[in-house]
Scaffold this active site. Structure first.
Site, PDB file in Angstrom:
ATOM      1  N   HIS A 197       0.823  -1.203   0.000  1.00  0.00           N
ATOM      2  CA  HIS A 197       0.000   0.000   0.000  1.00  0.00           C
ATOM      3  C   HIS A 197       0.862   1.260   0.000  1.00  0.00           C
ATOM      4  O   HIS A 197       0.509   2.267  -0.626  1.00  0.00           O
ATOM      5  CB  HIS A 197      -0.934  -0.005   1.211  1.00  0.00           C
ATOM      6  N   CYS A 504      -1.825  -9.915 -18.332  1.00  0.00           N
ATOM      7  CA  CYS A 504      -1.462  -9.082 -17.182  1.00  0.00           C
ATOM      8  C   CYS A 504      -0.135  -9.605 -16.647  1.00  0.00           C
ATOM      9  O   CYS A 504       0.426 -10.540 -17.171  1.00  0.00           O
ATOM     10  CB  CYS A 504      -2.551  -9.120 -16.113  1.00  0.00           C
TER      11      CYS A 504
END
EC number: 2.7.3.9
Length: 583
Positions: A197, A504
């Protein structure tokens, strides 16, 4: 100089993980956190036990207060959600119960209990065999450290009031949020990865950063001048005068290059000969959507739902609301939701495997737990109100897995139709991450609408290499001809069956990989939001026919070095400035 310093006067070039692009030449401030030493204490009386439990409750509330204060100071809603995740972990009833039970049953102090319980959870995440979960484990370890510091009244907030580069062992989410409100220009860490994060925050706010440079806090002292190249993941210590001059010119060129990328914001990702390549973003948490929309009008090619599982795995309604909100935000573009890619240890008590890479993971877990799987499927189908939701299965190895999952999917739709009269069926696909899925694709293709090639795991399983194992990680290379051949087999089958091919993984933001994928016939690329402008700019300079010729040649080569050499010559011709900023 500090005793453990290994500082040298020679120029030293170090390679880490590129987190956020940008070039800096600036002084550093080294932040060294005191290692927490936990002294185990045996509690002799019930009164001592109750005192330790009270210390735990008080510590949790105090750390939550610190995070809530930071949340009040934070303007961006998406960043507030990141803090909410930390607060939710602290408020987790099961975690609190486990710590209190440990204190009572083992008669040990609160610090030992926190270390044991949260370390057990960290180890469970690490056993998932995924860099994503490894990074979540690192975040959990830092939260445990903060909680113990608060309880011991030794918690301090690092001073980020510095006009330069912060060098630190690891970066927590609250530290990242403080950095973006400070004068800090860049960040270098010893630990961490791309999906942390804190990394997401730095990328979103365009603060150049490199993570994962071992012993960097020992190699540097305050006010040392370093060069930070966030695009290449390079840090240069003690740069020579000639190196400084070279990077000053590169920095000017990079700033010009970035402004040119911004000027192409509204232009479509289309090759010079008219082939439109779908360009999408990978996201890990819902709060990344807002930052994606600042980049432009893009869809989501991979929404990893493991964080959703952690918070709402058993809650269909909560999942539905999250998926629906994301689908609405990216409309008319689509969002591809990947089913929970979790390991058996997340569901079964005391579950252990010798090799999680080859064990109960992905679709195998979901088929073992149909109730859990059905709740997610129902939430996804319900969220497809605008017909822009796709759903795909992780870690598929056999035809039977897809057949069984499709039955559950169709049955869930029928039940929902009885409940809600009308629902829109999402497009149904699979992740192609295991070589067997490629080789069986002609059969699987009969019951799916699309595939997404997950090149990270496909490379790992094809080359039998753990990319987190430093002794063998150099073998991991998505440009290996064996990997490219498997991609070609997949695209050939899908073209014959008229099935869309997405991709991806790290290859989609690697310039060499982009050229290869376009030439191999991949229809859509999904990459980190911060890399979309650059990938689009490269696509707009590619000639499809030339890329196809390159792809047909590189699959015949012996190794990735030869592959890279061929593609490098092409990039040098169509977009030479790109090679200045990326390896």
């Amino acid at each position: 100089m500090r005793k453990d310093s290994v500082k040298s006067s020679q120029e030293l070039k170090l390679k880490g993980i590129p987190i956020s692009p940008g070039i800096l030449i600036a002084p550093v401030r080294v932040i060294r956190k005191e290692k927490i030493k936990i002294k185990e204490k045996i509690l002799k009386s019930e009164r001592e036990i109750e005192e330790e439990i009270q210390k735990f409750h008080t510590g949790v509330e105090e750390l939550k207060r610190i995070l809530l204060d930071l949340k009040k100071e934070t303007q961006e809603e998406n960043l507030k959600v990141l803090l909410d995740i930390q607060i939710t972990i602290l408020s987790d009833e099961e975690m609190q119960r486990d710590i209190i039970t440990f204190i009572r049953n083992k008669r040990k102090n609160v610090e030992s209990a926190i270390q044991y319980v949260l370390n057990s959870r960290k180890e469970a995440l690490l056993k998932q065999g995924s860099s994503y979960f490894a990074e979540r484990a690192g975040e959990l370890e830092r939260l445990a450290s903060d909680l113990i510091s608060v309880i011991n009244k030794s918690y301090t907030i690092a001073d980020f009031n510095f006009d330069g580069i912060i060098v630190i062992e690891s970066l927590s989410i609250d530290e990242a949020l403080r950095i973006i409100r400070s004068n800090v220009k860049g960040v270098i860490t010893e630990k961490g990865g791309r999906t942390e994060h804190s990394a997401i925050v730095l990328r979103n706010f365009k603060i150049p950063a490199v993570f994962g440079i071992e012993k960097i806090t020992k190699l540097l002292e305050d006010d040392d001048i370093v060069i930070l190249d966030g695009g290449k993941g390079v840090v240069i210590i003690n740069p020579m005068e000639s190196t400084l001059k070279r990077y000053q010119l590169i920095k000017i060129d990079y700033e010009k290059y970035e402004s040119e990328l911004v000027s192409e914001r509204e232009l479509p990702p289309i090759t010079t000969d008219g082939k439109v390549i779908g360009l999408f973003a990978n996201i890990d948490v819902p709060e990344e959507v807002e930052e994606l929309l600042k980049t432009g009008k893009y869809g989501i090619g991979l929404f990893r739902t493991e964080m959703i599982f952690k918070e709402y795995g058993d809650n269909e309604e909560a999942q539905y609301k999250i998926y629906l909100e994301i689908a609405r935000k990216v409309y008319p573009n689509s969002v591809t939701i990947r089913a929970f890619d979790i390991g058996g240890d997340k569901l079964y008590t005391d579950y252990q495997e010798d090799n999680p890479f080859l064990g109960l993971r992905g679709i195998r877990v979901l088929l073992d737990e149909p109730t859990l799987f059905e709740k997610q499927i129902r939430a996804v189908i319900r969220a497809n109100e605008l017909s822009n939701v796709r759903f795909m299965l992780p870690m598929v190895a056999t035809v039977e897995e897809v057949v069984e999952a499709k039955k559950i999917f169709i049955q869930a739709k029928k039940v929902l139709e009885r409940e809600y009269m009308k629902v829109n069926q999402p497009r149904f696909g699979i992740m192609v991450e295991i070589p067997s899925a490629v080789l069986l694709l002609e059969h699987i293709a009969e019951i799916i609408d699309f595939i997404s090639i997950g090149t990270n795991d496909l490379t790992q399983y094809t080359l039998a290499v753990d990319r987190k194992n430093q002794r063998v990680s150099k073998i991991f290379d998505h440009l290996n001809p064996a990997v490219l051949k498997l991609i070609k087999i997949a695209t050939d089958v899908c073209r014959e069956k008229n099935i869309l091919v997405a991709s991806c993984g790290e290859i989609t933001s690697d310039p060499y990989g982009v050229v290869a994928l376009v030439g191999l016939g991949v229809d859509e690329l999904s990459c980190p939001p911060s890399r979309i402008p650059e990938v689009k700019s490269l696509i707009r300079r590619i000639n499809l026919q030339e890329a196809e010729n390159i792809a047909s040649n590189v699959v015949k080569l012996q190794n990735s070095k030869e592959v890279k050499k061929v593609i490098k010559e092409y990039i040098k011709k169509i977009m030479p400035e790109l090679l200045e900023f990326y390896d």
